[in-house]
Motif scaffolding. Structure first.
Motif: not given
Length: 227
Positions: A63-64, A72-74, A123-125, A131-132
């Motif tokens: 993951x990043x 939101x990703x976090x 990977x659409x976490x 993801x976008x």
């Protein structure tokens, strides 16, 4: 509750109060004392070193890196942790991660390079929308003069990163420290022989990855549904 010391301030709160009261920075110097510790004990030293780093170089495989993550990703990353975290713990961890992103605009600027495995980007976490949003964030960050993103393509037939993710930090004293994350914790590497190996390996990984311009185009194609 913040004024009574019953709740730690969120990122930006003390800055806003300092400005509103025209305190001239007097309140800002208290931030380290009033901020709640949201990171595991083994991560606290890394967070401190990262905040002061002259340079940050990271290779990501799952993951990043936190500096690159949208809120939101976090949140999606922390919701994926097992055993599961409580909701309030997740929110505290998200805010702590977002706070580390002050490094992106810190003065003097920190020199940063990131190599991302192609599956990390695909990977659409958190789902399609998250993801976008993250891909757009990466494109925006790639425009920073002190930050370079590179993608390691799946088509690469030789790969120096088989030992997994790594981070290299340059301290204000110009020492380089290696940091490796693991399942139950993480550890630092400081011995010259270890740092030499990690630096050589990271340099090779960068040379095998797509360059910054091609990597940016790759992310744009992902966002457009063409990759």
């Amino acid at each position: 509750m913040v004024e009574r010391g019953e709740r730690p301030p969120k990122p930006g709160y003390v800055d806003a109060v300092d400005a509103a009261l025209d305190a001239g920075g007097v309140l800002r110097v208290l931030i380290p004392d009033v901020a709640e510790k949201h990171h595991p004990a083994w991560a606290e030293e890394y967070v401190k070193l990262q905040a002061e780093a002259l340079a940050l170089h990271s290779y990501s495989t799952h993951f990043l890196h936190g500096v690159l993550q949208t809120e939101e990703y976090a949140r999606a990353v922390f919701r994926s942790v097992r055993p599961s975290m409580e909701d309030d713990e997740i929110e505290r961890s998200v805010q702590a991660r977002v706070a580390t992103q002050a490094l992106l605009t810190r003065k003097p600027a920190c020199r940063m390079t990131f190599v991302l495995e192609e599956p990390v980007l695909k990977r659409k976490m958190g789902g399609q929308t998250v993801w976008e949003g993250e891909l757009r964030n990466l494109l925006k960050l790639s425009e920073l003069h002190n930050l370079q993103l590179q993608v390691m393509p799946l088509a690469r037939e030789t790969h120096a990163g088989m030992d997994g993710p790594m981070t290299l930090l340059e301290t204000p004293e110009h020492h380089t420290i290696g940091y490796v994350a693991g399942q139950q914790g993480s550890y630092f590497l400081t011995e010259p022989d270890d740092i030499s190996i990690m630096s050589h390996r990271y340099g090779t990984i960068r040379s095998q990855a797509l360059d910054a311009e091609v990597s940016r185009a790759f992310i744009q194609r992902l966002l457009a549904g063409e990759a």
